[in-house]
Design a protein around this motif. Structure first.
Motif: not given
Length: 119
Positions: A4-8, A20-22, A77-83, A109-114
């Motif tokens: 898993l790789v988070e970004s955004g 955010l993207s995963c 194959n990506t999940a998103y979190l709209q905030m 777990w992904g590496q996290g995104t701030q």
């Protein structure tokens, strides 16, 4: 194993929005559900939202209900979190995670995104 790789993540003013993207790879078919967690400095990791990997009803923490929305793009194959309507208390490192069963621990777990929300 699921990778898993988070970004955004980034810096946004209170009231603003981020998505955010995963991105998932590996044995995603073996996953039971997917969740977003967050951890603020000096605080314990907090659960944010969970959704079945194959789709279905998502469950949100009260602190984000009505403001955050989880979604998936199956083809990517990506999940998103709209905030939306972000608050300073949303400031944290955000992680996505998966597990193999309802009673299993989250082991992928992904590496996290701030995410930083200024007032």
């Amino acid at each position: 194993q699921v990778q898993l790789v988070e970004s955004g993540g980034g810096l946004v003013q209170a009231g603003g929005s981020l998505r955010l993207s995963c991105a998932a790879s590996g044995r995603t078919f073996s996953s039971y559900d997917m969740a977003w967690f967050r951890q603020a400095p000096g605080k314990e990791r907090e659960w944010v939202v969970t959704i079945p990997w194959s789709g279905g009803t998502a469950y949100y923490a009260d602190s984000v209900k009505g403001r955050f929305t989880i979604s998936r793009d199956i083809a990517k194959n990506t999940a998103y979190l709209q905030m939306n309507s972000l608050k300073p208390e949303d400031t944290a490192v955000y992680y996505c995670a998966t597990r193999s069963g309802r009673t299993a621990a989250y082991t992928n777990w992904g590496q996290g995104t701030q995410v930083t929300v200024s007032s």
